[in-house]
Write a protein that holds these residues in place. Structure first.
Motif, PDB file in Angstrom:
ATOM      1  N   UNK A  52       0.662  -0.931  -0.423  1.00 60.92           N
ATOM      2  CA  UNK A  52      -0.087  -0.471   0.011  1.00 60.92           C
ATOM      3  C   UNK A  52       0.568   0.645   0.234  1.00 60.92           C
ATOM      4  N   UNK A  53       2.011   0.912   1.192  1.00 54.74           N
ATOM      5  CA  UNK A  53       2.585   2.862   0.759  1.00 54.74           C
ATOM      6  C   UNK A  53       3.629   2.508  -0.370  1.00 54.74           C
ATOM      7  N   UNK A  54       3.884   1.722  -1.048  1.00 51.73           N
ATOM      8  CA  UNK A  54       4.280   1.870  -2.290  1.00 51.73           C
ATOM      9  C   UNK A  54       3.467   2.138  -3.383  1.00 51.73           C
ATOM     10  N   UNK A  55       3.143   1.904  -3.517  1.00 50.33           N
ATOM     11  CA  UNK A  55       1.547   2.362  -4.579  1.00 50.33           C
ATOM     12  C   UNK A  55       1.222   3.882  -3.770  1.00 50.33           C
ATOM     13  N   UNK A  56       1.297   4.322  -2.555  1.00 50.32           N
ATOM     14  CA  UNK A  56       0.764   5.443  -2.921  1.00 50.32           C
ATOM     15  C   UNK A  56       2.647   6.477  -3.588  1.00 50.32           C
ATOM     16  N   UNK A  63       0.186  -0.313   8.429  1.00 53.54           N
ATOM     17  CA  UNK A  63       1.975  -0.453   8.559  1.00 53.54           C
ATOM     18  C   UNK A  63       2.518   0.357   9.534  1.00 53.54           C
ATOM     19  N   UNK A  64       2.145   1.662   8.933  1.00 52.53           N
ATOM     20  CA  UNK A  64       3.217   2.565   9.303  1.00 52.53           C
ATOM     21  C   UNK A  64       3.304   2.958  10.315  1.00 52.53           C
ATOM     22  N   UNK A  65       2.391   3.151  11.473  1.00 50.71           N
ATOM     23  CA  UNK A  65       2.071   3.203  12.751  1.00 50.71           C
ATOM     24  C   UNK A  65       2.511   1.949  13.248  1.00 50.71           C
ATOM     25  N   UNK A  66       2.653   1.209  13.174  1.00 51.77           N
ATOM     26  CA  UNK A  66       2.618   0.008  13.499  1.00 51.77           C
ATOM     27  C   UNK A  66       4.187  -0.588  13.642  1.00 51.77           C
TER      28      UNK A  66
END
Length: 494
Positions: free
Chosen positions: A44-48, A200-203
């Motif tokens: 998800x982060x990579x796609x952002x 995922x970022x927060x964890x």
């Protein structure tokens, strides 16, 4: 700098600004976090980062990587050095994530020259996590002991030491900082921040805050109680290396990062916080200095593990071929892959190559624990059976690999090298100087390999490309162990 890189570094600097208020013992937590680990491996982060738009969320707009390096240089400069007390004589080797890669012979040679602390990361599983670690004082952590006669007694392998042997109780501080971080995240998520909104970022951030606080305490205790004269780390980016670098600046302890592999992408090697970056050759020196690292901090050194390539005794090819079950009359191709990366490309490459079956094709995976899936799909290929890489390179008539240090090692051993290229964001261009020997198209690469097998040699043009590449990538040749020993001695005596 392409748009992906600009976004990456811009969001990174925003992260430093957004969380700068998180302080522990005078240290701003985000500067010590391993930022790439907060987003790496999350689709998800990579796609952002790959999407167009959302630039309006950014306050920093980075178009030059030097801005990032200068930000960290300024941060490190804030810390005043304490006055040095007494003679510092101990060497700390931090083998973080198993990336230091020093040969056993080098470790033993260093241990004879210096009192040496060999730090590694504890590999904990569910059962080990329930077991309390044995806590020993720092005074008991000297690895090389002296006999009554004054001679050093060296173990065959240096006993490892672990950070968690240095007992600390910082749970209240960790909870406080995590609470503050969640408050910042909630405010940013309410504003619709696309990166901070990913769970995922927060964890991962919460885990890193816990780790940073513990490492600050543990590394601080080590530097305060031990007479450390120098620290060698394998990577300037990881959390422990950052903390060693900042606390080393406080305690007058120089910290150097020994390059462990090739620079494959633009995201994994900046910023540089260590006092010195010990690199392979001209390529890395130019790469770092062009991105804001001062020239005095980038030292061409090579790596002791490559001395093994130059010193390697010629393998008994007949015996090795017999062990691997190879026909004796064919040439040998060493094909190095990494797990299931580029599987479709490797399948296309082998499908085209096995039609004519011009050579023994030995598949070596990294890590090489079991036969790779390709050996099952292509029965005419051979499993490397965990044979040492240096022996396999000596056996090979040519090396085919992905963006791997193996390509460099093959050239050191005088072998033709072919690179299966993979276009990914942030590719550094490391193998570009090899020209057509680096191919995106696996079928074209297979054609070059078949032509080599038929001729029995590369063309004069290709040989010139490989020679030029080697002169730029690893110009100093054999003797890195001696160079590194002299460099460390200089740091210890200054």
């Amino acid at each position: 700098m392409d748009l992906i890189e600009q976004k990456y570094w811009s969001v990174y600097l925003d992260f430093l600004d957004d969380f700068e208020s998180l302080h522990y013992q005078g240290h701003s937590i985000p500067y010590l976090c391993y930022y790439r680990g907060l987003i790496q491996g999350n689709k998800g982060l990579t796609e952002i980062y790959q999407q167009k738009g959302w630039v309006s969320f950014l306050r920093n707009h980075v178009t030059d990587a030097r801005v990032v390096q200068h930000r960290f240089d300024s941060y490190k400069a804030r810390f005043k050095k304490k006055k040095s007390s007494g003679k510092k004589k101990k060497l700390v080797l931090y083998d973080g994530y198993g990336l230091l890669r020093l040969p056993s012979s080098t470790l033993l040679k260093f241990s004879r020259a210096f009192d040496t602390l060999y730090l590694v990361d504890r590999n904990t599983g569910p059962k080990k996590e329930r077991k309390k670690p044995t806590v020993k004082s720092l005074d008991q952590s000297v690895l090389v002991k002296r006999t009554p006669g004054g001679k050093k007694k060296v173990s065959p392998v240096l006993p490892p030491r672990y950070f968690d042997e240095y007992k600390v109780d910082v749970n209240k501080e960790v909870l406080r900082l995590q609470k503050e971080a969640r408050g910042i995240l909630e405010r940013k998520k309410a504003e619709g921040h696309p990166v901070y909104s990913i769970p995922y970022f927060e964890t991962t951030l919460m885990k890193q805050i816990d780790q940073v606080v513990h490492r600050v305490e543990q590394i601080g205790a080590l530097l305060q109680r031990e007479q450390v004269g120098c620290v060698i780390v394998p990577y300037s980016q990881y959390m422990e290396s950052r903390i060693f670098s900042i606390l080393g600046a406080v305690h007058h302890v120089p910290v150097a990062a020994l390059q462990h592999g090739i620079i494959s992408d633009a995201f994994g090697y900046l910023p540089c916080l260590t006092d010195y970056k010990l690199v392979y050759g001209h390529y890395e020196k130019q790469w770092f200095t062009s991105r804001g690292v001062s020239e005095q901090r980038v030292v061409m050194m090579g790596h002791p593990r490559f001395d093994e390539v130059y010193k390697a005794v010629k393998a008994n090819k007949a015996r090795l071929k017999q062990n691997l079950g190879l026909p004796l009359h064919k040439k040998n191709l060493l094909i190095v892959v990494r797990r299931n990366n580029q599987m479709k490309k490797w399948e296309s490459f082998l499908r085209d190559l096995t039609i004519s079956n011009p050579a023994n094709m030995i598949i070596k995976d990294f890590p090489d624990h079991t036969p790779h899936e390709l050996t099952k799909k292509f029965p005419s290929t051979f499993y490397s059976k965990n044979q040492p890489l240096s022996d396999l390179i000596q056996l090979a008539d040519a090396v085919v690999c992905y963006h791997s240090t193996t390509g460099l090692e093959g050239l050191m051993a005088g072998k033709p090298v072919f690179i299966l290229n993979n276009n990914y964001y942030g590719y550094s261009g490391y193998f570009d100087l090899l020209g057509r020997l680096k191919q995106d198209d696996p079928v074209l690469l297979a054609g070059l390999v078949k032509a080599f097998c038929k001729r029995g040699a590369v063309t004069a043009r290709d040989q010139s490309l490989m020679t030029s590449f080697k002169q730029r990538a690893y110009p100093l040749g054999n003797g890195a162990e001696g160079r590194l020993l002299s460099f460390i001695t200089g740091l210890m005596n200054r």
